[in-house]
Design a protein around this motif. Structure first.
Motif, PDB file in Angstrom:
ATOM      1  N   LEU A 147       3.753   6.843   8.028  1.00  0.00           N
ATOM      2  CA  LEU A 147       4.633   6.262   7.107  1.00  0.00           C
ATOM      3  C   LEU A 147       4.348   4.854   6.868  1.00  0.00           C
ATOM      4  CD1 LEU A 147       7.102   6.604   5.321  1.00  0.00           C
ATOM      5  CD2 LEU A 147       8.613   6.056   7.159  1.00  0.00           C
ATOM      6  N   PHE A 148       4.256   4.438   5.765  1.00  0.00           N
ATOM      7  CA  PHE A 148       3.998   2.976   5.227  1.00  0.00           C
ATOM      8  C   PHE A 148       5.256   2.766   4.260  1.00  0.00           C
ATOM      9  CE2 PHE A 148      -0.414   4.587   5.831  1.00  0.00           C
ATOM     10  CZ  PHE A 148      -0.769   3.677   6.542  1.00  0.00           C
ATOM     11  N   PHE A 149       5.667   1.455   4.404  1.00  0.00           N
ATOM     12  CA  PHE A 149       6.691   0.707   3.708  1.00  0.00           C
ATOM     13  C   PHE A 149       5.686  -0.176   2.779  1.00  0.00           C
ATOM     14  CE2 PHE A 149       9.217   2.614   6.871  1.00  0.00           C
ATOM     15  CZ  PHE A 149      10.647   2.956   6.121  1.00  0.00           C
ATOM     16  N   VAL A 150       5.761  -0.351   1.781  1.00  0.00           N
ATOM     17  CA  VAL A 150       4.918  -1.379   1.061  1.00  0.00           C
ATOM     18  C   VAL A 150       5.514  -1.621  -0.659  1.00  0.00           C
ATOM     19  CG1 VAL A 150       3.127   0.072  -0.152  1.00  0.00           C
ATOM     20  CG2 VAL A 150       2.564  -2.213   0.574  1.00  0.00           C
ATOM     21  N   ASN A 151       5.212  -2.817  -0.754  1.00  0.00           N
ATOM     22  CA  ASN A 151       5.939  -3.161  -1.874  1.00  0.00           C
ATOM     23  C   ASN A 151       5.446  -2.259  -3.351  1.00  0.00           C
ATOM     24  OD1 ASN A 151       7.068  -5.203  -0.937  1.00  0.00           O
ATOM     25  ND2 ASN A 151       6.440  -6.728  -2.242  1.00  0.00           N
ATOM     26  N   SER A 152       4.270  -2.078  -3.295  1.00  0.00           N
ATOM     27  CA  SER A 152       3.645  -1.248  -4.515  1.00  0.00           C
ATOM     28  C   SER A 152       2.209  -0.727  -4.376  1.00  0.00           C
ATOM     29  CB  SER A 152       3.618  -1.885  -5.789  1.00  0.00           C
ATOM     30  OG  SER A 152       2.771  -3.081  -5.684  1.00  0.00           O
ATOM     31  N   PHE A 153       1.630   0.148  -5.151  1.00  0.00           N
ATOM     32  CA  PHE A 153       0.033   0.051  -5.111  1.00  0.00           C
ATOM     33  C   PHE A 153      -0.753  -0.777  -6.025  1.00  0.00           C
ATOM     34  CE2 PHE A 153       2.023   4.611  -4.064  1.00  0.00           C
ATOM     35  CZ  PHE A 153       1.303   4.552  -2.776  1.00  0.00           C
ATOM     36  N   GLY A 154      -0.316  -1.878  -6.396  1.00  0.00           N
ATOM     37  CA  GLY A 154      -0.958  -3.007  -6.884  1.00  0.00           C
ATOM     38  C   GLY A 154      -2.128  -3.699  -6.331  1.00  0.00           C
ATOM     39  N   LYS A 155      -2.519  -4.720  -6.882  1.00  0.00           N
ATOM     40  CA  LYS A 155      -3.675  -5.270  -6.634  1.00  0.00           C
ATOM     41  C   LYS A 155      -3.686  -6.291  -5.223  1.00  0.00           C
ATOM     42  CE  LYS A 155      -5.600  -5.041 -11.266  1.00  0.00           C
ATOM     43  NZ  LYS A 155      -5.880  -5.820 -12.550  1.00  0.00           N
ATOM     44  N   GLY A 156      -2.771  -6.313  -4.791  1.00  0.00           N
ATOM     45  CA  GLY A 156      -2.590  -7.447  -3.592  1.00  0.00           C
ATOM     46  C   GLY A 156      -3.357  -6.728  -2.476  1.00  0.00           C
ATOM     47  N   GLY A 157      -3.590  -7.735  -1.471  1.00  0.00           N
ATOM     48  CA  GLY A 157      -4.390  -7.252  -0.280  1.00  0.00           C
ATOM     49  C   GLY A 157      -3.759  -6.557   0.584  1.00  0.00           C
ATOM     50  N   ALA A 158      -2.662  -6.860   0.814  1.00  0.00           N
ATOM     51  CA  ALA A 158      -1.620  -5.867   1.831  1.00  0.00           C
ATOM     52  C   ALA A 158      -1.346  -4.405   1.210  1.00  0.00           C
ATOM     53  CB  ALA A 158      -0.074  -6.604   1.948  1.00  0.00           C
ATOM     54  N   GLU A 159      -1.418  -4.165  -0.145  1.00  0.00           N
ATOM     55  CA  GLU A 159      -1.304  -2.901  -0.674  1.00  0.00           C
ATOM     56  C   GLU A 159      -2.680  -2.259  -0.549  1.00  0.00           C
ATOM     57  OE1 GLU A 159      -0.294  -5.925  -1.988  1.00  0.00           O
ATOM     58  OE2 GLU A 159       1.578  -5.644  -3.181  1.00  0.00           O
ATOM     59  N   ARG A 160      -3.641  -3.060  -0.709  1.00  0.00           N
ATOM     60  CA  ARG A 160      -5.024  -2.605  -0.540  1.00  0.00           C
ATOM     61  C   ARG A 160      -5.191  -1.865   0.903  1.00  0.00           C
ATOM     62  NH1 ARG A 160      -7.470   0.192  -3.637  1.00  0.00           N
ATOM     63  NH2 ARG A 160      -7.843   1.660  -2.133  1.00  0.00           N
ATOM     64  N   VAL A 161      -4.854  -2.914   1.944  1.00  0.00           N
ATOM     65  CA  VAL A 161      -5.087  -2.585   3.356  1.00  0.00           C
ATOM     66  C   VAL A 161      -4.288  -1.101   3.574  1.00  0.00           C
ATOM     67  CG1 VAL A 161      -4.342  -3.147   5.642  1.00  0.00           C
ATOM     68  CG2 VAL A 161      -5.414  -4.834   4.172  1.00  0.00           C
ATOM     69  N   CYS A 162      -2.944  -1.126   2.771  1.00  0.00           N
ATOM     70  CA  CYS A 162      -2.356   0.046   3.358  1.00  0.00           C
ATOM     71  C   CYS A 162      -2.997   1.270   2.638  1.00  0.00           C
ATOM     72  CB  CYS A 162      -0.837   0.090   2.742  1.00  0.00           C
ATOM     73  SG  CYS A 162       0.094  -1.274   3.501  1.00  0.00           S
ATOM     74  N   VAL A 163      -3.463   1.319   1.315  1.00  0.00           N
ATOM     75  CA  VAL A 163      -4.159   2.242   0.770  1.00  0.00           C
ATOM     76  C   VAL A 163      -5.380   2.829   1.365  1.00  0.00           C
ATOM     77  CG1 VAL A 163      -5.402   3.007  -1.451  1.00  0.00           C
ATOM     78  CG2 VAL A 163      -3.149   1.948  -1.469  1.00  0.00           C
ATOM     79  N   ASN A 164      -5.896   1.680   1.933  1.00  0.00           N
ATOM     80  CA  ASN A 164      -7.375   2.244   2.753  1.00  0.00           C
ATOM     81  C   ASN A 164      -7.060   2.852   3.963  1.00  0.00           C
ATOM     82  OD1 ASN A 164      -9.004   1.023   0.583  1.00  0.00           O
ATOM     83  ND2 ASN A 164      -9.014  -1.019   1.761  1.00  0.00           N
ATOM     84  N   LEU A 165      -5.993   2.371   4.801  1.00  0.00           N
ATOM     85  CA  LEU A 165      -5.657   2.975   5.950  1.00  0.00           C
ATOM     86  C   LEU A 165      -5.348   4.340   5.638  1.00  0.00           C
ATOM     87  CD1 LEU A 165      -3.798   0.170   7.599  1.00  0.00           C
ATOM     88  CD2 LEU A 165      -5.897   1.282   8.611  1.00  0.00           C
ATOM     89  N   GLY A 166      -4.261   4.401   4.599  1.00  0.00           N
ATOM     90  CA  GLY A 166      -3.735   5.807   4.262  1.00  0.00           C
ATOM     91  C   GLY A 166      -4.940   6.978   4.028  1.00  0.00           C
ATOM     92  N   GLU A 167      -5.901   6.354   3.224  1.00  0.00           N
ATOM     93  CA  GLU A 167      -7.087   7.399   2.872  1.00  0.00           C
ATOM     94  C   GLU A 167      -7.655   7.940   4.065  1.00  0.00           C
ATOM     95  OE1 GLU A 167      -9.142   5.220  -0.217  1.00  0.00           O
ATOM     96  OE2 GLU A 167      -7.749   6.018  -1.855  1.00  0.00           O
ATOM     97  N   GLU A 168      -8.149   6.895   5.175  1.00  0.00           N
ATOM     98  CA  GLU A 168      -8.423   7.345   6.217  1.00  0.00           C
ATOM     99  C   GLU A 168      -7.789   8.133   7.096  1.00  0.00           C
ATOM    100  OE1 GLU A 168     -11.520   7.839   8.771  1.00  0.00           O
ATOM    101  OE2 GLU A 168     -11.859   6.518   7.020  1.00  0.00           O
ATOM    102  N   TYR A 169      -6.422   8.018   7.182  1.00  0.00           N
ATOM    103  CA  TYR A 169      -5.749   8.813   7.964  1.00  0.00           C
ATOM    104  C   TYR A 169      -5.708  10.331   7.171  1.00  0.00           C
ATOM    105  CZ  TYR A 169      -3.830   5.179  11.081  1.00  0.00           C
ATOM    106  OH  TYR A 169      -3.601   4.289  11.836  1.00  0.00           O
TER     107      TYR A 169
END
Length: 247
Positions: free
Chosen positions: A5-27
Motif C-alpha cells: 500500500l502506497f499513500f502518495v499525492n498523485s501520479f504526477g511528474k515528481g520524484g517521490a511519485e515516480r519512485v512509488c510507481v517504479n516500486l509498485g511496478e516491481e512489486y
C-alpha cells in the motif's frame, strides 16, 4: 496474496511519485497486489494503468492547505474502506506514505501505526520549524531518502525514530539509456537534474555558477521540466548564454 500500500499525492511528474510507481511496478512483477491511495488526479495514468488498485480522492490542488487537510479528514471513511478491502487474509507486506499531505492521509487511516512515513525533501525553511511538523513525526516510523535529511530531522527537529533508505534505481534502464547519444560534449560540465520548481532552487545553481566563475572551466547542463522553466531560461540569458537541456 499479500498487498503493498502506497499513500502518495498523485501520479504526477515528481520524484517521490515516480519512485512509488517504479516500486509498485516491481512489486506487481513479484506477484503482490499493489494498492495506491492518491490525493490528486492524474487521469492519463489512472485511465491507462490496470496494474494497480487505486483509490483517488480527487482533491483540487488549487485549494488552500487548510481546505486540503479538511477534505482529507472528510475522506477518512473512504480511505479506511479501501484499506480494509485490500487487506486480504495475509495483510500488507509494506505500507508507506510519501510527502506531507499523504502523511496526514496515512495518519488518519487504520494502518497508521504500521506505515512508514517517507521524507523526500527538507521540512525546514530558513532553519525554522514548520509549525507542528516536529510533533507530528515524533513517534512515527520515519524514513529519509538521504543521510542529510536524516541528520536534519534528528539535529534540528529532535526526531529520534529515523532510518535512511535510498531511493531505488533501475540499473537496467540506466544501462539502456546511456547508449543514447546526447551530442558533442567536449568540455567538462556540471549537471543538475530535477523538477523545475521553487523548492529545488535551480536559480541558486545558476547564480553560484556565475558568481563562482565556474563557467571559465565548465559548462552547466540543467535537465528537467516544470513551472519555472521559462524563468530559469531568462535568468541564464541575463547572466550569459548557457547551453540548456531543460526539456
Amino acid at each position: 496474496m499479500r498487498s503493498i500500500l502506497f499513500f502518495v499525492n498523485s501520479f504526477g511528474k515528481g520524484g517521490a511519485e515516480r519512485v512509488c510507481v517504479n516500486l509498485g511496478e516491481e512489486y506487481v512483477k513479484q506477484g503482490y497486489n499493489v494498492c495506491f491511495i492518491t490525493l490528486f488526479e492524474n487521469s492519463s495514468y489512472i485511465e491507462s494503468n490496470t496494474k494497480f488498485n487505486i483509490c483517488n480522492l480527487k482533491l483540487d490542488e488549487k485549494m488552500s492547505k487548510l481546505e486540503l487537510i479538511d477534505s482529507i479528514f472528510r475522506a477518512k471513511k473512504n480511505i479506511n474502506s479501501f484499506v480494509k478491502k485490500n487487506y486480504g487474509s495475509d495483510g500488507y507486506a509494506l505500507i508507506s506514505a510519501h510527502l506531507p499531505l499523504s502523511h496526514i492521509c496515512a495518519s488518519l487511516s487504520i494502518v497508521k501505526k504500521e506505515c512508514l512515513y517517507v521524507q523526500h525533501t527538507s521540512l525546514l525553511q530558513e532553519n525554522r520549524h514548520r509549525i507542528g511538523y516536529d510533533l507530528f513525526y515524533k513517534f512515527k516510523n520515519n524514513v529519509c531518502v538521504s543521510e542529510g535529511l536524516k541528520r536534519e530531522m534528528k539535529e534540528k527537529m529532535g526526531i529520534k525514530k529515523l532510518e535512511c533508505i535510498y531511493n531505488p534505481i533501475d540499473l537496467q534502464r540506466i544501462y539502456e539509456l546511456r547508449q543514447n547519444s546526447i551530442g558533442d560534449i567536449s568540455k567538462p560540465y556540471i549537471l543538475v537534474v530535477g523538477r523545475l520548481i521553487q523548492t529545488k532552487r535551480f536559480d541558486r545553481a545558476i547564480k553560484i555558477f556565475k558568481k563562482g566563475e565556474f563557467y571559465k572551466k565548465y559548462d552547466l547542463y540543467i535537465i528537467g521540466e516544470g513551472e519555472l522553466k521559462s524563468e530559469l531560461i531568462k535568468l541564464t540569458n541575463k547572466f550569459f548564454r548557457l547551453q540548456s537541456m531543460m526539456g
